[in-house]
Scaffold this motif. Structure first.
Motif, PDB file in Angstrom:
ATOM      1  N   SER A 331       0.855  -1.184   0.000  1.00 16.51           N
ATOM      2  CA  SER A 331       0.000   0.000   0.000  1.00 16.51           C
ATOM      3  C   SER A 331       0.894   1.238   0.000  1.00 16.51           C
ATOM      4  O   SER A 331       2.014   1.205   0.533  1.00 16.51           O
ATOM      5  CB  SER A 331      -0.913   0.003   1.223  1.00 16.51           C
ATOM      6  N   ASP A 333       0.977   3.844   1.761  1.00 14.45           N
ATOM      7  CA  ASP A 333       1.399   4.315   3.081  1.00 14.45           C
ATOM      8  C   ASP A 333       2.311   3.323   3.794  1.00 14.45           C
ATOM      9  O   ASP A 333       2.759   3.560   4.919  1.00 14.45           O
ATOM     10  CB  ASP A 333       0.187   4.641   3.949  1.00 14.45           C
ATOM     11  N   TRP A 379      -3.807  -0.372  -5.563  1.00 17.20           N
ATOM     12  CA  TRP A 379      -4.148   0.481  -4.429  1.00 17.20           C
ATOM     13  C   TRP A 379      -4.481   1.883  -4.921  1.00 17.20           C
ATOM     14  O   TRP A 379      -3.920   2.361  -5.913  1.00 17.20           O
ATOM     15  CB  TRP A 379      -2.959   0.602  -3.478  1.00 17.20           C
ATOM     16  N   THR A 380      -5.361   2.556  -4.213  1.00 12.94           N
ATOM     17  CA  THR A 380      -5.561   3.985  -4.454  1.00 12.94           C
ATOM     18  C   THR A 380      -4.451   4.757  -3.732  1.00 12.94           C
ATOM     19  O   THR A 380      -3.840   4.249  -2.785  1.00 12.94           O
ATOM     20  CB  THR A 380      -6.934   4.442  -3.938  1.00 12.94           C
ATOM     21  N   PRO A 381      -4.169   5.992  -4.153  1.00 13.40           N
ATOM     22  CA  PRO A 381      -3.059   6.754  -3.548  1.00 13.40           C
ATOM     23  C   PRO A 381      -3.193   6.941  -2.042  1.00 13.40           C
ATOM     24  O   PRO A 381      -2.176   7.057  -1.342  1.00 13.40           O
ATOM     25  CB  PRO A 381      -3.109   8.093  -4.282  1.00 13.40           C
ATOM     26  N   ASP A 382      -4.431   6.982  -1.521  1.00  8.79           N
ATOM     27  CA  ASP A 382      -4.604   7.191  -0.088  1.00  8.79           C
ATOM     28  C   ASP A 382      -4.574   5.899   0.717  1.00  8.79           C
ATOM     29  O   ASP A 382      -4.791   5.919   1.946  1.00  8.79           O
ATOM     30  CB  ASP A 382      -5.919   7.942   0.183  1.00  8.79           C
ATOM     31  N   SER A 383      -4.338   4.784   0.073  1.00 10.24           N
ATOM     32  CA  SER A 383      -4.242   3.464   0.725  1.00 10.24           C
ATOM     33  C   SER A 383      -5.554   3.025   1.365  1.00 10.24           C
ATOM     34  O   SER A 383      -5.576   2.064   2.129  1.00 10.24           O
ATOM     35  CB  SER A 383      -3.123   3.446   1.790  1.00 10.24           C
ATOM     36  N   ARG A 384      -6.636   3.697   1.045  1.00 12.12           N
ATOM     37  CA  ARG A 384      -7.916   3.353   1.664  1.00 12.12           C
ATOM     38  C   ARG A 384      -8.685   2.321   0.862  1.00 12.12           C
ATOM     39  O   ARG A 384      -9.499   1.585   1.415  1.00 12.12           O
ATOM     40  CB  ARG A 384      -8.759   4.622   1.812  1.00 12.12           C
ATOM     41  N   ASP A 408     -13.640  -0.715  -0.563  1.00 13.10           N
ATOM     42  CA  ASP A 408     -13.310   0.264   0.465  1.00 13.10           C
ATOM     43  C   ASP A 408     -12.908  -0.494   1.731  1.00 13.10           C
ATOM     44  O   ASP A 408     -13.727  -1.171   2.351  1.00 13.10           O
ATOM     45  CB  ASP A 408     -14.512   1.172   0.742  1.00 13.10           C
ATOM     46  N   LYS A 410     -11.912   0.636   4.723  1.00 11.76           N
ATOM     47  CA  LYS A 410     -12.456   1.147   5.979  1.00 11.76           C
ATOM     48  C   LYS A 410     -13.897   0.701   6.181  1.00 11.76           C
ATOM     49  O   LYS A 410     -14.286   0.283   7.276  1.00 11.76           O
ATOM     50  CB  LYS A 410     -12.362   2.673   6.001  1.00 11.76           C
ATOM     51  N   ASP A 431      -3.096  10.534  -9.272  1.00  7.17           N
ATOM     52  CA  ASP A 431      -4.075  11.459  -8.700  1.00  7.17           C
ATOM     53  C   ASP A 431      -5.378  10.768  -8.307  1.00  7.17           C
ATOM     54  O   ASP A 431      -6.304  11.414  -7.810  1.00  7.17           O
ATOM     55  CB  ASP A 431      -4.356  12.612  -9.672  1.00  7.17           C
ATOM     56  N   GLY A 432      -5.482   9.468  -8.535  1.00  6.35           N
ATOM     57  CA  GLY A 432      -6.660   8.710  -8.144  1.00  6.35           C
ATOM     58  C   GLY A 432      -7.883   8.929  -9.010  1.00  6.35           C
ATOM     59  O   GLY A 432      -8.965   8.446  -8.682  1.00  6.35           O
TER      60      GLY A 432
END
Length: 1014
Positions: A331, A333, A379-384, A408, A410, A431-432
């Motif tokens: 990920s 992060d 993965w998305t850039p925010d690791s979410r 998702d 979370k 940039d997602g």
């Protein structure tokens, strides 16, 4: 008699399953518009969207025709039909040599188990080699593919109103007219002509599979090469792979004509042992030759791999205990490591992988996303969140397409993003906002960019020549995409594609360079390559163009991923794929990685781009395949009853006809036919059955005295007239209906219960009889019925080892509603108009509801629990017992005969605990390959009632216990033989229709192609 018809259908349906095994898709695809064109030696059938694939396959076919036919000295005097398919995201092909048909799929195969060869040449050459080579060992005309031996036995039923007891023995076995083990057939098709055709050759992927098996002592036994049953996909691939190498060895040692001579030997009338056929040609039995080859190969590999083993650089194994761990990704992060794994499914599920997300801090699996299969993810850039692809039913037509999903982490929620885009290997932009992905259309896999907000996709590469793009990776600034690509030659190149579609080649060699990824600072491109004959991870300095070796493994290294100075990758080691980690990466000296001088062949094929073949195309007109006729040697209730089966279908399987006829020495006969029409969304079908049964009866007429004996005490003893009456029962049934497979999957909570199918049909039954009194014959109809039926089926299953013999997962639920309108004979009366006897009927019109539930559960020690429940309800309590449902015998409570327990309402439940005696083996015993043996303990309870309350009937439950033995194997190198034997004891004794039942041992035997859970 209706019940006898039902069981007869079960027997012929088992045969039908074998004859029509090529019809795999339940969906009919009426959306496809099929057209046909001819070449010199082939007839091609293609649908819209496969025009270029059809032309390319046609070009390949004509280019190889002469080479393969000459190699096997077989020159067809007919044109072979070729079907081109592209309505599912699947890669496959099939050769139906008895039907003069090849079926090809346009999407290309993508797996580390096989090298990257040009799909069109590789696939067509493989299947056409099958078509030609497998004609040589035929023992009879294509019209006669085999011979069936069958035996049906019946319960000794004591009820006077039952003509024949219900079957307790059902057996059917096939003697094929073409006997070739799969290792040889597939090995021949992989080798093709090794001197002139290099559309497939022994590459690093093939060598990796065989090398690891040999060095680990896990090579397949010779007996394991004889069929594909109960194999994992990895083992099945190893049969292809081992066969490829073994046939290559035979070519090299004995000459190019030896496979033809072996095939010719197997074509002799009484040649049933392939091992002996090889001996007659080479001087050694097949199993002896195999052992010799394996021993030589083991020593060869040990010598060749010494340099690599003495200088291993592979890092630390950080994967879980799964058979497959693949595609690792950190990920952004740095908190998680995601990877695809078969941890739940085990070895059988090589291509059925779930996405696991490991918390690196706790070293534990935190989330699992099911059925991501073999596509990559991002993965998305925010690791979410994670974007991934999954293959699922796309439309009402059942198209299996890959689409992008969003998970998702979370919220632990999943959402489908694309619909019908055929999108694989999604990669989210920095940039997602965009997703790069690849999709296959008409055999070409292009690179696309999907705008998440606008829900539109842009084709970047716009190829239409069979080019394949694979794993995209964005640059940090989002200006370009790093990706591997293959065109027509062997292997892949690594290129960069900018957002306008311009392509820049970074790495291009004659080898397979794949799985590229930028280093975090974008100074290097890390990738896998087979340039030494073993796949390893390399890195290229983008500025200088220099390559450095990063790993040195014995198996094969793939799918590199980096985070700071840490490299993770997939290591094929010991026939498993595990994730390894290397920290503080250091280059390796090239000399330490040397394995063998690896030769890459040129395939010498020029791709055809013109569409001239299509100029004279025409609308597909239901061309029919050759009819297949299968003789039957059957014994029915100790009555010799020879006959035939026949099967006929068009080349697209839109119209099919299956039927049969047999006649016994006593005049009994069976005639049936089934037909299906698949032009519309639902399948329209019809079935017709006619059964003739004879019965000799003797009746005492107590109204006519023919003689009187007088005793000494004066008592007269009359002797009454005895009449011999020969009865003939003629039963006809006609069914017409539709079958609709739904694409929806009902769920409870978040979990699918299974796939839903619906069937609606109309049935007409007429039962006639003729009573021959000698002086005259009385003919009459004793039963007529029309019924309207709706059936819903919910089913789910997973492939696991031994699931043929011991299902441990899933369910099968069937609900049926029927409306019956019937006439049942009550006697005869005199017709006042004609002065003749006429039948008198009573009408019974009723509704019937049936529910059949089967659930399968896994128990420890590879045991399983099967739970069955059956309920039926007929809403006329005053109906004649002729109409009752019955729950005894082979299909129900086996401690009692079939007709012992019945009524307008029935309830039945049973549990079977089945456990292994021999879990999994392959032991050749002549023509039989024994695989496994299971035993089971059975307990069941049930009752049938008419007018009493449910609670009262439940007090009168009849109980049964039993023991079951199941044995599974194959005969003649691949034809399944499933033996199921049960002995049961009825715990309760009772009287029904003046017959006493219970407290006796009953036995049941089925020997069929598959196990039937009635």
């Amino acid at each position: 008699m209706k019940k006898t018809i039902y069981t007869y259908i079960l027997l012929i349906s088992s045969v039908f399953t074998m004859l029509s095994a090529q019809i795999l898709d339940m969906h009919n695809h009426p959306e496809l518009q099929w057209r046909t064109f001819d070449t010199e030696h082939f007839i091609f059938h293609y649908h819209q969207g496969t025009e270029k694939s059809a032309v390319r396959f046609a070009s390949v076919g004509e280019s190889i025709y002469g080479t393969i036919t000459k190699l096997y000295n077989f020159y067809p005097d007919y044109k072979i039909h070729v079907i081109i398919n592209d309505y599912d995201d699947m890669a496959n092909g099939g050769a139906y040599y008895y039907n003069d048909k090849i079926s090809l799929w346009a999407p290309a195969f993508d797996t580390i188990l096989r090298g990257d060869h040009f799909w069109y040449t590789n696939l067509f050459a493989h299947e056409f080699s099958h078509m030609i080579q497998l004609q040589v060992p035929r023992k009879a005309s294509k019209m006669f593919p085999g011979l069936y031996l069958q035996w049906t036995g019946y319960e000794d039923e004591k009820r006077e109103d039952v003509l024949t007891g219900f079957p307790n023995i059902l057996s059917s076995a096939n003697i094929p007219m073409n006997i070739i083990p799969p290792w040889f057939a597939e090995g021949v098709a992989q080798n093709q002509d090794p001197d002139t055709l290099h559309y497939d050759f022994w590459d690093a992927n093939r060598d990796m599979l065989l090398r690891e098996r040999i060095l680990e002592g896990k090579e397949l036994k010779y007996s394991q090469l004889t069929d594909f049953y109960n194999r994992s996909s990895h083992e099945a691939e190893s049969i292809y792979n081992t066969g490829f190498a073994f046939v290559k060895y035979i070519f090299e040692k004995y000459g190019k004509d030896v496979p033809y001579k072996i095939s010719e030997e197997m074509g002799k009338a009484f040649s049933f042992s392939f091992e002996e056929a090889i001996k007659r040609v080479t001087g050694k039995r097949g199993d002896e030759l195999y052992s010799e080859w394996i021993n030589d190969l083991r020593e060869k590999y040990r010598q060749e791999i010494k340099n690599v083993e003495n200088n291993l650089v592979q890092g630390k194994d950080i994967s879980d205990s799964a058979f497959v761990n693949s595609n690792p990704k950190f990920s952004p992060d740095g908190k998680y490591l995601a990877f695809l794994s078969t941890k739940i499914g085990g070895e059988p599920s090589f291509y059925k992988r779930d996405l696991h997300i490991k918390d690196l801090k706790t070293d534990s699996i935190k989330f699992k996303i099911p059925a991501v299969m073999f596509s990559s993810y991002s993965w998305t850039p925010d690791s979410r969140s994670i974007y991934f692809s999954r293959s699922d039913k796309h439309s009402i037509y059942g198209n299996n397409y890959l689409d992008i999903y969003h998970y998702d982490i979370k919220e632990d929620e999943e959402e489908q993003i694309t619909h019908g885009m055929r999108a694989a290997n999604p990669e989210v932009s920095p940039d997602g906002k965009k997703i790069a992905f690849v999709a296959t259309h008409d055999g070409t896999r292009n690179l696309y960019i999907y705008d998440i907000e606008k829900d539109v996709a842009l084709n970047l590469t716009k190829k239409d020549d069979g080019t394949q793009y694979f794993l995209p990776k964005w640059s940090k600034d989002g200006s370009k995409i790093l990706i591997d690509r293959s065109i027509i030659e062997y292997g892949k190149d690594i290129v960069e594609v900018d957002t306008l579609g311009n392509v820049t080649t970074l790495i291009s060699t004659k080898y397979d360079d794949r799985d590229p990824v930028y280093s975090p600072d974008e100074k290097y491109v890390y990738y896998a390559s087979d340039r030494t004959g073993i796949y390893n991870i390399y890195r290229r300095d983008i500025a200088s163009g220099l390559d450095e070796t990063v790993t040195n493994v014995r198996g094969g290294a793939f799918y590199p991923e980096l985070q700071q100075d840490t490299l993770v990758y997939v290591n094929y080691n010991g026939i498993r794929t595990n994730i390894y980690e290397i920290k503080d990466i250091e280059p390796i000296e090239t000399s330490k990685c040397e394995y063998r001088d690896y030769e890459v062949y040129d395939n010498n094929f020029l791709s055809i781009t013109t569409l001239d073949y299509l100029k004279d195309s025409r609308r597909y007109m239901n061309d029919f395949q050759s009819i297949m006729i299968v003789p039957r040697l059957a014994f029915d209730n100790n009555n010799f009853k020879p006959g035939i089966y026949f099967f006929l279908s068009d080349y697209l399987d839109k119209v099919s006809l299956f039927g049969g006829y047999n006649r016994g020495m006593n005049g009994d006969s069976d005639l049936f036919a089934m037909t299906e029409f698949k032009f519309l969304l639902p399948t329209i079908y019809g079935m017709a059955f006619n059964m003739v049964r004879t019965d000799d009866n003797t009746f005492i007429n107590d109204r006519v005295i023919v003689h009187v004996d007088s005793l000494e005490d004066g008592t007269d003893i009359p002797e009454y007239e005895i009449n011999d009456i020969d009865f003939t029962y003629d039963i006809m049934e006609l069914d017409f209906g539709i079958k609709v497979p739904f694409t929806l999957k009902p769920k409870i909570f978040k979990y699918p219960l299974g796939e839903l199918d619906m069937e609606a049909f109309f049935t007409y039954v007429r039962s006639d009889a003729a009573a021959d009194y000698g002086d005259f014959v009385l003919k009459y109809t004793y039963f007529k019925e029309k019924s309207y039926n709706v059936k819903l089926n919910l089913a789910s299953n997973k492939f696991r080892f031994n699931h043929y013999i011991n299902r441990t997962y899933g369910r099968d639920v069937t609900f049926t509603y029927s409306r019956h309108i019937t006439d049942f004979i009550t006697g005869f009366s005199l017709n006042s108009d004609y002065g003749t006897l006429q039948e008198d009927y009573r009408k019974y019109n009723y509704n019937q509801y049936d529910l059949d539930i089967k659930e399968y559960f896994k128990l420890p020690l590879e045991s399983g629990l099967t739970l069955k429940m059956k309920f039926s309800y007929l809403d006329d309590e005053n109906i004649d017992s002729f109409y009752y449902n019955y729950i005894g015998g082979l299909t129900g409570l086996q401690g009692y005969s079939f007709y012992s327990l019945g009524g307008t309402k029935t309830a039945y439940a049973s549990t079977m605990i089945r456990f292994p005696i021999v879990k999994r083996t392959d032991k050749l015993l002549g023509i039989y390959n024994f695989k496994n043996l299971y035993a089971g303990i059975l307990f069941g309870a049930g009752t049938g009632w008419t007018d009493e309350a449910i609670k009262d009937s439940m007090k009168d439950l009849k109980k049964s216990v039993g023991l079951n033995i199941r044995m599974f194997g194959t005969i003649f190198y691949g034809f399944p033989l499933s033996v199921d034997y049960t002995v049961a004891y009825g715990l309760d004794k009772f009287v029904n229709e003046d017959v006493t039942y219970g407290h006796e041992v009953r036995s049941y035997l089925t020997v069929l192609f598959d196990f039937i859970d009635f």
